[in-house]
Design a protein around this motif. Structure first.
Motif, PDB file in Angstrom:
ATOM      1  N   TYR A 468     -19.290  22.681 -36.010  1.00 22.22           N
ATOM      2  CA  TYR A 468     -19.723  23.735 -35.095  1.00 22.22           C
ATOM      3  C   TYR A 468     -18.764  24.913 -35.134  1.00 22.22           C
ATOM      4  CZ  TYR A 468     -20.999  25.982 -30.675  1.00 22.22           C
ATOM      5  OH  TYR A 468     -21.377  26.900 -29.720  1.00 22.22           O
ATOM      6  N   PHE A 469     -17.475  24.641 -35.066  1.00 19.62           N
ATOM      7  CA  PHE A 469     -16.503  25.722 -35.070  1.00 19.62           C
ATOM      8  C   PHE A 469     -16.430  26.401 -36.443  1.00 19.62           C
ATOM      9  CE2 PHE A 469     -15.241  24.405 -30.972  1.00 19.62           C
ATOM     10  CZ  PHE A 469     -14.450  25.409 -30.435  1.00 19.62           C
ATOM     11  N   LYS A 470     -16.723  25.644 -37.496  1.00 21.44           N
ATOM     12  CA  LYS A 470     -16.690  26.217 -38.841  1.00 21.44           C
ATOM     13  C   LYS A 470     -17.877  27.152 -39.077  1.00 21.44           C
ATOM     14  CE  LYS A 470     -15.657  23.376 -42.155  1.00 21.44           C
ATOM     15  NZ  LYS A 470     -15.762  22.322 -43.202  1.00 21.44           N
ATOM     16  N   SER A 471     -19.014  26.850 -38.494  1.00 16.08           N
ATOM     17  CA  SER A 471     -20.249  27.572 -38.831  1.00 16.08           C
ATOM     18  C   SER A 471     -20.708  28.560 -37.768  1.00 16.08           C
ATOM     19  CB  SER A 471     -21.381  26.564 -39.086  1.00 16.08           C
ATOM     20  OG  SER A 471     -21.636  25.805 -37.916  1.00 16.08           O
ATOM     21  N   THR A 472     -20.009  28.609 -36.620  1.00 20.92           N
ATOM     22  CA  THR A 472     -20.494  29.413 -35.500  1.00 20.92           C
ATOM     23  C   THR A 472     -19.510  30.527 -35.156  1.00 20.92           C
ATOM     24  OG1 THR A 472     -21.503  27.391 -34.629  1.00 20.92           O
ATOM     25  CG2 THR A 472     -21.446  29.293 -33.166  1.00 20.92           C
ATOM     26  N   ASN A 473     -20.049  31.690 -34.849  1.00 23.05           N
ATOM     27  CA  ASN A 473     -19.237  32.833 -34.431  1.00 23.05           C
ATOM     28  C   ASN A 473     -18.485  32.511 -33.150  1.00 23.05           C
ATOM     29  OD1 ASN A 473     -19.245  35.434 -32.534  1.00 23.05           O
ATOM     30  ND2 ASN A 473     -19.041  36.111 -34.674  1.00 23.05           N
ATOM     31  N   LYS A 474     -17.206  32.923 -33.062  1.00 24.64           N
ATOM     32  CA  LYS A 474     -16.360  32.610 -31.902  1.00 24.64           C
ATOM     33  C   LYS A 474     -16.954  33.142 -30.604  1.00 24.64           C
ATOM     34  CE  LYS A 474     -12.819  30.838 -31.900  1.00 24.64           C
ATOM     35  NZ  LYS A 474     -11.426  31.271 -31.853  1.00 24.64           N
ATOM     36  N   ARG A 475     -17.525  34.347 -30.647  1.00 21.54           N
ATOM     37  CA  ARG A 475     -18.117  34.897 -29.438  1.00 21.54           C
ATOM     38  C   ARG A 475     -19.280  34.026 -28.952  1.00 21.54           C
ATOM     39  NH1 ARG A 475     -16.235  37.529 -25.444  1.00 21.54           N
ATOM     40  NH2 ARG A 475     -17.210  35.770 -24.426  1.00 21.54           N
ATOM     41  N   GLU A 476     -20.053  33.507 -29.899  1.00 20.76           N
ATOM     42  CA  GLU A 476     -21.175  32.632 -29.548  1.00 20.76           C
ATOM     43  C   GLU A 476     -20.675  31.325 -28.942  1.00 20.76           C
ATOM     44  OE1 GLU A 476     -24.814  30.297 -31.825  1.00 20.76           O
ATOM     45  OE2 GLU A 476     -23.910  32.060 -32.769  1.00 20.76           O
ATOM     46  N   ILE A 477     -19.572  30.800 -29.475  1.00 17.79           N
ATOM     47  CA  ILE A 477     -18.989  29.565 -28.934  1.00 17.79           C
ATOM     48  C   ILE A 477     -18.525  29.779 -27.498  1.00 17.79           C
ATOM     49  CG2 ILE A 477     -17.107  27.902 -29.181  1.00 17.79           C
ATOM     50  CD1 ILE A 477     -17.209  28.405 -32.210  1.00 17.79           C
ATOM     51  N   ILE A 478     -17.827  30.888 -27.260  1.00  9.18           N
ATOM     52  CA  ILE A 478     -17.339  31.188 -25.908  1.00  9.18           C
ATOM     53  C   ILE A 478     -18.516  31.338 -24.944  1.00  9.18           C
ATOM     54  CG2 ILE A 478     -16.163  32.919 -24.497  1.00  9.18           C
ATOM     55  CD1 ILE A 478     -14.306  33.418 -26.893  1.00  9.18           C
ATOM     56  N   ASP A 479     -19.572  32.023 -25.383  1.00 10.93           N
ATOM     57  CA  ASP A 479     -20.754  32.174 -24.536  1.00 10.93           C
ATOM     58  C   ASP A 479     -21.366  30.825 -24.184  1.00 10.93           C
ATOM     59  OD1 ASP A 479     -20.577  34.911 -24.367  1.00 10.93           O
ATOM     60  OD2 ASP A 479     -22.019  35.300 -25.975  1.00 10.93           O
ATOM     61  N   SER A 480     -21.338  29.901 -25.145  1.00  7.14           N
ATOM     62  CA  SER A 480     -21.884  28.560 -24.906  1.00  7.14           C
ATOM     63  C   SER A 480     -21.084  27.841 -23.831  1.00  7.14           C
ATOM     64  CB  SER A 480     -21.879  27.765 -26.208  1.00  7.14           C
ATOM     65  OG  SER A 480     -22.323  26.446 -25.988  1.00  7.14           O
ATOM     66  N   TRP A 481     -19.762  27.900 -23.925  1.00  4.21           N
ATOM     67  CA  TRP A 481     -18.919  27.280 -22.896  1.00  4.21           C
ATOM     68  C   TRP A 481     -19.112  27.988 -21.549  1.00  4.21           C
ATOM     69  CZ3 TRP A 481     -17.923  24.801 -27.233  1.00  4.21           C
ATOM     70  CH2 TRP A 481     -17.194  23.614 -27.203  1.00  4.21           C
ATOM     71  N   ASN A 482     -19.173  29.304 -21.569  1.00  3.05           N
ATOM     72  CA  ASN A 482     -19.378  30.053 -20.324  1.00  3.05           C
ATOM     73  C   ASN A 482     -20.675  29.636 -19.641  1.00  3.05           C
ATOM     74  OD1 ASN A 482     -17.026  31.505 -20.736  1.00  3.05           O
ATOM     75  ND2 ASN A 482     -18.055  33.346 -21.487  1.00  3.05           N
ATOM     76  N   SER A 483     -21.725  29.506 -20.442  1.00  3.92           N
ATOM     77  CA  SER A 483     -23.022  29.132 -19.893  1.00  3.92           C
ATOM     78  C   SER A 483     -22.970  27.744 -19.274  1.00  3.92           C
ATOM     79  CB  SER A 483     -24.084  29.187 -20.996  1.00  3.92           C
ATOM     80  OG  SER A 483     -25.347  28.811 -20.505  1.00  3.92           O
ATOM     81  N   PHE A 484     -22.300  26.826 -19.953  1.00  7.17           N
ATOM     82  CA  PHE A 484     -22.163  25.474 -19.413  1.00  7.17           C
ATOM     83  C   PHE A 484     -21.407  25.505 -18.078  1.00  7.17           C
ATOM     84  CE2 PHE A 484     -19.213  21.894 -18.958  1.00  7.17           C
ATOM     85  CZ  PHE A 484     -20.115  20.856 -18.790  1.00  7.17           C
ATOM     86  N   LEU A 485     -20.314  26.260 -18.020  1.00  9.44           N
ATOM     87  CA  LEU A 485     -19.498  26.328 -16.810  1.00  9.44           C
ATOM     88  C   LEU A 485     -20.223  27.055 -15.678  1.00  9.44           C
ATOM     89  CD1 LEU A 485     -16.126  27.112 -18.591  1.00  9.44           C
ATOM     90  CD2 LEU A 485     -16.665  25.024 -17.310  1.00  9.44           C
ATOM     91  N   PHE A 486     -21.095  27.994 -16.027  1.00  3.51           N
ATOM     92  CA  PHE A 486     -21.897  28.705 -15.035  1.00  3.51           C
ATOM     93  C   PHE A 486     -22.690  27.715 -14.180  1.00  3.51           C
ATOM     94  CE2 PHE A 486     -25.908  31.037 -14.054  1.00  3.51           C
ATOM     95  CZ  PHE A 486     -25.373  32.038 -13.249  1.00  3.51           C
ATOM     96  N   TYR A 487     -23.194  26.666 -14.824  1.00  6.00           N
ATOM     97  CA  TYR A 487     -23.930  25.631 -14.097  1.00  6.00           C
ATOM     98  C   TYR A 487     -22.986  24.583 -13.513  1.00  6.00           C
ATOM     99  CZ  TYR A 487     -28.241  27.604 -15.912  1.00  6.00           C
ATOM    100  OH  TYR A 487     -29.279  28.457 -16.186  1.00  6.00           O
ATOM    101  N   GLY A 488     -21.938  24.237 -14.267  1.00  6.99           N
ATOM    102  CA  GLY A 488     -21.014  23.213 -13.801  1.00  6.99           C
ATOM    103  C   GLY A 488     -20.298  23.602 -12.519  1.00  6.99           C
ATOM    104  N   LEU A 489     -19.992  24.901 -12.350  1.00  2.00           N
ATOM    105  CA  LEU A 489     -19.316  25.391 -11.151  1.00  2.00           C
ATOM    106  C   LEU A 489     -20.306  25.832 -10.070  1.00  2.00           C
ATOM    107  CD1 LEU A 489     -16.612  27.392 -13.077  1.00  2.00           C
ATOM    108  CD2 LEU A 489     -16.139  25.460 -11.568  1.00  2.00           C
ATOM    109  N   ASN A 490     -21.593  25.613 -10.333  1.00  2.00           N
ATOM    110  CA  ASN A 490     -22.692  25.894  -9.403  1.00  2.00           C
ATOM    111  C   ASN A 490     -22.889  27.386  -9.137  1.00  2.00           C
ATOM    112  OD1 ASN A 490     -24.858  24.711  -8.001  1.00  2.00           O
ATOM    113  ND2 ASN A 490     -23.810  24.921  -6.036  1.00  2.00           N
ATOM    114  N   TYR A 491     -22.427  28.221 -10.031  1.00  2.92           N
ATOM    115  CA  TYR A 491     -22.652  29.656  -9.871  1.00  2.92           C
ATOM    116  C   TYR A 491     -24.127  30.014 -10.094  1.00  2.92           C
ATOM    117  CZ  TYR A 491     -17.538  30.034 -10.119  1.00  2.92           C
ATOM    118  OH  TYR A 491     -16.199  29.908  -9.892  1.00  2.92           O
TER     119      TYR A 491
END
Length: 673
Positions: A468-491
């Motif tokens: 995943y880290f080899k084939s995916t743009n860093k900005r896209e990876i960060i957005d993926s984590w951000n999106s997950f945390l958006f729900y995890g923190l109940n925002y």
């Protein structure tokens, strides 16, 4: 017709004698509207006036015949009928007997309006998939809405010497038709013209109340036929919750005899192969590797990464593997070739290994199928080492680690290529490590929170994360984590629609370590969050972190009547720390709530540590995996997962707002809660 020259992949001719012969008048007579037909057409259902299907097998060929007449009352159906593709294998011929339409009561021959192109079916060749398959593209001009299309055709596969297994054994599975269609007449015939008897097994047929009947097994001698016939038929199967009835046909045999048939073919390859003779350079490298664990790792990764995987569909139809000397010299081979080479290398270093036959796609059904070597479509290597069984897929790339740290392959049934073998069932598996081990720290001072995640992935998860880290743009990876945390923190509940990049400031993520030996990848994520509290409609503030990956929705929602639940979850461990400079409710029910679940199929534990300004939760999830959960035990399994979902998959803390009135409000709320 535009194609006057007949080519070897298709011909226009009358059916073979075994298929029978149906005239124009009989075709017309069979296309009659009935009350059943009118009802289906009025409801907008595609309607098939008749479908006759025949499967013919001998020791020289396998052939299928089809004659059907169906409505073109839907634009989508008309479009699909106008242009279609037929894929034929090597030495397979597509025979066109009839293409007609019944229009306003008149039968019209459409073969003169048919254009046929033969194309190579090589769209995956760049990925190592080689095939002599051909694609026959058929375009029929001037089909009209409300025509009745009549198709009559056959496919004849004549065996070559390479098809020695198909000459010796027959395997065919008839599956009841899709329940989208309605049929005036439906008929299937299996014709055995082989010297050997063919067994057939009817499975997942049902009585009038919908209960599954016991499987029915019978046999067909040479010249005998099996027939299923239905009239005014709509398949009653609830396709979302039931398995379609099917009939399995296979040359009469047993697993022991089949293993003794296939074993000498592989044994001849093994005994004729000496690594010393064809790979002295490889031996030199192997001998230089210190320790047996590292030698095994070197052998596996050499075959996986240095021998190019070529899936040759024609070769896979048989079972004779390529000699390991050829595989080593050419640096390429299919799953059989790569597995045989790996076993030869493991034999050299003194590790017990064998080649096994599997089918990941139909693994569940193998226990119901009649014994047949043609039930398998893949080959892997089984290794016995330090009293443990390991299965290695030699065709996988970019997999790492010592044997016990490598990715786990999920499947249940296999046939080992040794003498006198029966079909084997793998033991259930418990991970010796946590596939995911994550620590979350969220510290809030004033109106700013600092978020820090450290996650360690092992096994399959580590292999996937590297890719995943080899084939995916860093900005896209960060957005993926951000999106997950958006729900995890109940925002998602109090600021839905907000751009996550505006919530998680200065977000960064990196791979901080990658241990190929342990097959362990460690990821670190950091971000700053303004307005870090979730605020409910009553303006109460909370810090929350709930990881919905811990909640196994597939287990909670599973409703199938016939399929048992396939348990293949990973082991997981989480530490969640939420701390603030505000006073929290240290007695709030869900903040202090803990859980202990000891299910036969998983252990789950959450433990809390609560202080005046924050809390921590420690979660461990250890499944017994790679098994089917019996239906009589599933509801207990499901309910225990509901318990996990009842606020036991994370942590939340309630903020006590400063000030005398807020203290009174809090005390009042606690008193009358």
């Amino acid at each position: 017709m535009e194609n006057q020259i007949q080519v070897e992949n298709y011909r226009i001719q009358k059916p073979e004698m075994w298929a029978g012969n149906i005239g124009d008048q009989e075709i017309t007579d069979r296309i009659k509207d009935s009350e059943f037909a009118r009802k289906q057409i009025d409801e907008g259902r595609d309607y098939c006036y008749f479908l006759d299907k025949k499967y013919y097998t001998s020791n020289k060929e396998n052939s299928e015949y089809l004659c059907m007449a169906y409505t073109l009352n839907e634009p989508g159906n008309l479009e699909r009928a106008s242009v279609s593709d037929i894929i034929v294998e090597e030495n397979e011929v597509y025979l066109i007997h009839r293409i007609s339409v019944l229009r306003d009561g008149v039968l019209i021959d459409k073969i003169p309006d048919t254009k046929i192109k033969v194309l190579d079916s090589e769209n995956q060749s760049s990925g190592g998939v080689l095939s002599s398959n051909k694609k026959i593209n058929i375009t029929i001009k001037d089909l009209r809405l409300y025509d009745v299309l009549i198709l009559e055709d056959s496919r004849i596969k004549v065996f070559t010497d390479r098809d020695f297994l198909r000459k010796e054994f027959s395997k065919y599975v008839w599956v009841s038709p899709d329940n989208y269609w309605a049929y005036g007449s439906f008929k299937f015939t299996f014709i055995n013209e082989r010297e050997q008897a063919i067994a057939y097994k009817k499975t997942f047929f049902r009585d009038e109340q919908g209960n599954v009947l016991e499987p029915e097994i019978n046999r067909l001698k040479k010249g005998e036929r099996f027939v299923i016939e239905e009239h005014n038929y709509i398949n009653p199967v609830d396709s979302g919750r039931e398995i379609f009835p099917y009939v399995d046909f296979a040359t009469e045999s047993n697993w022991k005899d089949l293993s003794n048939y296939i074993f000498p073919i592989y044994e001849e390859i093994f005994t004729a192969s000496s690594l010393k003779d064809f790979a002295p350079n490889l031996i030199e490298k192997l001998d230089a590797v210190a320790g047996q664990d590292e030698k095994i790792r070197f052998a596996i990764e050499y075959v996986q990464n240095h021998i190019y995987y070529i899936f040759n569909a024609d070769e896979m139809n048989g079972h004779k593997p390529q000699a390991p000397a050829v595989t080593y010299e050419n640096k390429q081979g299919d799953c059989k070739a790569k597995s045989v080479l790996l076993k030869v290398i493991l034999d050299y270093i003194g590790v017990e290994a064998s080649v096994v036959l599997v089918n990941f796609n139909t693994d569940y059904y193998i226990k119901y199928y009649l014994p047949s070597l043609l039930s398998f479509n893949h080959v892997v290597v089984k290794i016995n080492y330090k009293d443990q069984e390991y299965f290695i897929d030699a065709t996988i790339r970019d997999e790492f680690g010592l044997l016990e740290n490598r990715g786990f392959i999920y499947f249940m049934h296999y046939l080992e290529i040794k003498k006198d073998q029966e079909l084997q069932v793998r033991k259930p598996h418990r991970f010796s490590y946590y596939c995911v081990d994550e620590k979350i720290d969220f510290n809030v001072q004033g109106n700013t929170g600092k978020l820090h995640l450290t996650t360690t992935y092992k096994g399959n998860r580590a292999n996937a994360m590297r890719k995943y880290f080899k084939s995916t743009n860093k900005r896209e990876i960060i957005d993926s984590w951000n999106s997950f945390l958006f729900y995890g923190l109940n925002y998602s509940s109090d600021r839905n629609g907000t751009d996550v990049r505006n919530i998680f400031k200065d977000a960064a993520i990196d791979v901080v370590s990658d241990d190929k030996k342990l097959n362990e990848v460690r990821i670190q994520y950091t971000a700053v969050v303004d307005n870090p509290y979730y605020v409910d409609p009553q303006n109460n503030r909370f810090l929350m972190y709930f990881d919905r990956n811990v909640v196994k929705a597939s287990a909670r929602d599973f409703m199938h009547k016939d399929l048992p639940f396939w348990h293949n979850f990973d082991s997981e461990k989480y530490e969640i720390n939420l701390y603030t400079d505000q006073k929290i409710d240290t007695e709030e029910k869900y903040t202090v709530q803990e859980s202990t679940i000891n299910n036969p199929y998983f252990d789950y534990k959450s433990r809390k540590k609560v202080a005046k300004n924050g809390a921590s939760v420690f979660i461990e999830y250890n499944p017994l995996t790679n098994l089917e959960i019996p239906q009589e035990e599933f509801e207990k399994f499901r309910n225990d997962h509901h318990t996990v979902a009842d606020s036991n998959f994370g942590l939340g803390v309630d903020i006590i707002e400063p000030g005398f009135l807020n203290s009174l409000k809090f005390s009042f709320k606690k008193k009358f809660k």
